[in-house]
Design an enzyme around this catalytic site. Structure first.
Site, PDB file in Angstrom:
ATOM      1  N   LYS A   1      -4.596  -3.696  -0.127  1.00 27.87           N
ATOM      2  CA  LYS A   1      -5.449  -2.702   0.544  1.00 27.87           C
ATOM      3  C   LYS A   1      -5.573  -2.908   2.056  1.00 27.87           C
ATOM      4  O   LYS A   1      -6.558  -2.504   2.670  1.00 27.87           O
ATOM      5  CB  LYS A   1      -6.853  -2.630  -0.076  1.00 27.87           C
ATOM      6  CG  LYS A   1      -6.917  -2.573  -1.580  1.00 27.87           C
ATOM      7  CD  LYS A   1      -5.869  -1.701  -2.224  1.00 27.87           C
ATOM      8  CE  LYS A   1      -6.076  -0.228  -2.053  1.00 27.87           C
ATOM      9  NZ  LYS A   1      -4.982   0.519  -2.759  1.00 27.87           N
TER      10      LYS A   1
ATOM     11  N   HIS B   1       2.658  -9.007  -1.782  1.00 26.82           N
ATOM     12  CA  HIS B   1       1.309  -9.557  -1.613  1.00 26.82           C
ATOM     13  C   HIS B   1       1.322 -11.068  -1.840  1.00 26.82           C
ATOM     14  O   HIS B   1       0.280 -11.715  -1.774  1.00 26.82           O
ATOM     15  CB  HIS B   1       0.352  -8.939  -2.644  1.00 26.82           C
ATOM     16  CG  HIS B   1       0.110  -7.469  -2.491  1.00 26.82           C
ATOM     17  ND1 HIS B   1      -0.136  -6.874  -1.285  1.00 26.82           N
ATOM     18  CD2 HIS B   1       0.036  -6.474  -3.419  1.00 26.82           C
ATOM     19  CE1 HIS B   1      -0.338  -5.574  -1.469  1.00 26.82           C
ATOM     20  NE2 HIS B   1      -0.225  -5.309  -2.755  1.00 26.82           N
TER      21      HIS B   1
ATOM     22  N   SER C   1     -12.103  -0.923  -0.260  1.00 22.13           N
ATOM     23  CA  SER C   1     -10.905  -0.181  -0.664  1.00 22.13           C
ATOM     24  C   SER C   1     -10.388  -0.698  -2.014  1.00 22.13           C
ATOM     25  O   SER C   1      -9.992   0.074  -2.897  1.00 22.13           O
ATOM     26  CB  SER C   1      -9.826  -0.332   0.419  1.00 22.13           C
ATOM     27  OG  SER C   1      -8.653   0.340   0.067  1.00 22.13           O
TER      28      SER C   1
HETATM   29  S1  PPS Z   1      -1.975  -1.470  -1.850  1.00 27.51           S
HETATM   30  O1  PPS Z   1      -2.452  -0.947  -3.160  1.00 27.51           O
HETATM   31  O2  PPS Z   1      -2.309  -2.874  -1.672  1.00 27.51           O
HETATM   32  O3  PPS Z   1      -0.572  -1.203  -1.631  1.00 27.51           O
HETATM   33  O4  PPS Z   1      -2.831  -0.628  -0.769  1.00 27.51           O
HETATM   34  P1  PPS Z   1      -2.502  -0.545   0.781  1.00 27.51           P
HETATM   35  O5  PPS Z   1      -1.436   0.446   1.011  1.00 27.51           O
HETATM   36  O6  PPS Z   1      -2.298  -1.912   1.329  1.00 27.51           O
HETATM   37  O7  PPS Z   1      -3.874  -0.033   1.381  1.00 27.51           O
HETATM   38  C1  PPS Z   1      -4.396   1.233   1.079  1.00 27.51           C
HETATM   39  C2  PPS Z   1      -5.427   1.532   2.162  1.00 27.51           C
HETATM   40  O8  PPS Z   1      -4.731   1.900   3.378  1.00 27.51           O
HETATM   41  C3  PPS Z   1      -5.177   3.184   3.785  1.00 27.51           C
HETATM   42  N1  PPS Z   1      -4.105   3.876   4.514  1.00 27.51           N
HETATM   43  C4  PPS Z   1      -4.253   4.363   5.752  1.00 27.51           C
HETATM   44  N2  PPS Z   1      -5.290   4.296   6.602  1.00 27.51           N
HETATM   45  C5  PPS Z   1      -5.147   4.910   7.810  1.00 27.51           C
HETATM   46  N3  PPS Z   1      -4.028   5.586   8.182  1.00 27.51           N
HETATM   47  C6  PPS Z   1      -2.962   5.655   7.352  1.00 27.51           C
HETATM   48  N4  PPS Z   1      -1.876   6.319   7.735  1.00 27.51           N
HETATM   49  C7  PPS Z   1      -3.048   5.020   6.076  1.00 27.51           C
HETATM   50  N5  PPS Z   1      -2.206   4.894   5.017  1.00 27.51           N
HETATM   51  C8  PPS Z   1      -2.871   4.192   4.078  1.00 27.51           C
HETATM   52  C9  PPS Z   1      -5.538   3.865   2.464  1.00 27.51           C
HETATM   53  O9  PPS Z   1      -6.284   5.033   2.672  1.00 27.51           O
HETATM   54  C10 PPS Z   1      -6.301   2.737   1.793  1.00 27.51           C
HETATM   55  O10 PPS Z   1      -7.556   2.479   2.420  1.00 27.51           O
HETATM   56  P2  PPS Z   1      -8.945   3.134   1.988  1.00 27.51           P
HETATM   57  O11 PPS Z   1      -9.991   2.420   2.814  1.00 27.51           O
HETATM   58  O12 PPS Z   1      -9.124   2.910   0.525  1.00 27.51           O
HETATM   59  O13 PPS Z   1      -8.840   4.585   2.352  1.00 27.51           O
END
Ligand code: PPS
Length: 298
Positions: free
Chosen positions: A51, A107, A137
């Site tokens: 996340k 990860h 998240s």
């Molecule tokens: S995972 O399941 O570990 O692969 O998740 P991960 O991709 O690491 O994290 C998901 C969170 O990243 C946010 N996200 C973004 N935030 C801002 N801008 C962009 N472009 C973007 N892309 C992914 C996504 O919304 C998740 O965060 P939260 O706080 O839940 O919205």
């Protein structure tokens, strides 16, 4: 009917050499072979605690390879297929067979990754996010991801996260583990909040690290196609294509809020104090600082 009743049972966590794998999704024997993989200079590993912006960096990498041309990324395969998790069953063998440049996400902790990285073969981009927003998240993701246990409550999940009883390990351990090896490897640390604040500069920094030059037009296109709002509309980039067996899409969106400071809508005053105390204790010697609030970005 309560939609939760439609969710298949979650998969148990399997502790393995300081890391909790997911039974059925990961094979500990296969994970142990990753450290012996032979790397090429052009290989790239995107490393994150869950996340922290994995999908975002997948999107940036695909766009960078295509020099900002989103149509060249193709839409029949999702970002997760194009830049796969190396720890997931069968993926490390597929990675070895893939043409250059090979890209994957992980990860895992440092000791599972190819030893070649410490010979400065291949590159690592470590994406870090403030752990309070990671916790929130991750809590929401546990409700959507069928392989993970649906939290009994936010309070219960809060405790599990602090104890590191989640897929992965403790956030504190993950970032300290990777950061302590930074100077042995070709490694760039990118903060999620820095990308929120100034995506254009972050992409420039990443492309310089990878030795890829971009024109102004290519850079502008990369920024446009990697913002939260554009990615949220792009099924290839927002995990809408991930099967319903893995994600219960009707229970929440993978691209949820994409912001800084949502923890304030979830943490109680007491939880925040406890978190801060633990953070001070664990991170007192850590050299990087974190952004906790949108107002700190202005
Ligand atoms: S995972 O399941 O570990 O692969 O998740 P991960 O991709 O690491 O994290 C998901 C969170 O990243 C946010 N996200 C973004 N935030 C801002 N801008 C962009 N472009 C973007 N892309 C992914 C996504 O919304 C998740 O965060 P939260 O706080 O839940 O919205």
């Amino acid at each position: 009917m309560d939609p939760d009743q439609n969710q298949p049972p979650h998969l148990p966590l399997v502790p393995h050499r300081g890391f909790n794998l997911i039974s059925g999704l990961h094979d500990p024997g296969e994970v142990d072979l990753i450290s012996r993989l032979q790397l090429r200079d052009s290989d790239l590993f995107i490393v994150t605690y869950p996340k922290s912006g994995t999908i975002w960096m997948q999107q940036i990498m695909l766009l960078l390879e295509a020099r900002g041309d989103v149509s060249a990324v193709g839409s029949s395969r999702s970002n997760a297929e194009l830049v796969p998790w190396i720890e997931v069953k069968d993926n490390s063998q597929a990675f070895m067979r893939a043409p250059s440049p090979r890209m994957c996400v992980t990860h895992l902790l440092h000791h599972f990754l190819p030893l070649d990285l410490s010979q400065r073969k291949g590159k690592v981009i470590y994406v870090a996010r403030n752990p309070k927003d990671v916790l929130v998240s991750y809590y929401h993701f546990h409700k959507v991801a069928n392989m993970l246990e649906t939290p009994k409550s936010f309070d219960d999940f809060f405790e599990k996260f602090l104890r590191g009883e989640v897929f992965g390990c403790s956030w504190f351990e993950h970032i300290k583990n990777w950061y302590s090896h930074k100077d042995e490897m070709n490694m760039l640390v990118v903060m999620y909040e820095e990308m929120i604040q100034d995506l254009r500069s972050a992409i420039k920094r990443i492309s310089m690290f990878l030795g890829k030059e971009l024109t102004e037009e290519q850079l502008a296109s990369m920024v446009k196609h990697s913002t939260f709002s554009t990615m949220r509309k792009n099924p290839q980039a927002n995990y809408e294509q991930v099967s319903g067996e893995l994600l219960s899409h009707h229970l929440g969106r993978f691209m949820r809020k994409g912001t800084v400071g949502d923890w304030k809508n979830h943490f109680s005053v007491a939880q925040n104090q406890r978190f801060d105390q633990l953070f001070q204790r664990e991170m007192k010697e850590f050299p990087l600082s974190f952004i906790w609030d949108m107002k700190d970005l202005q």
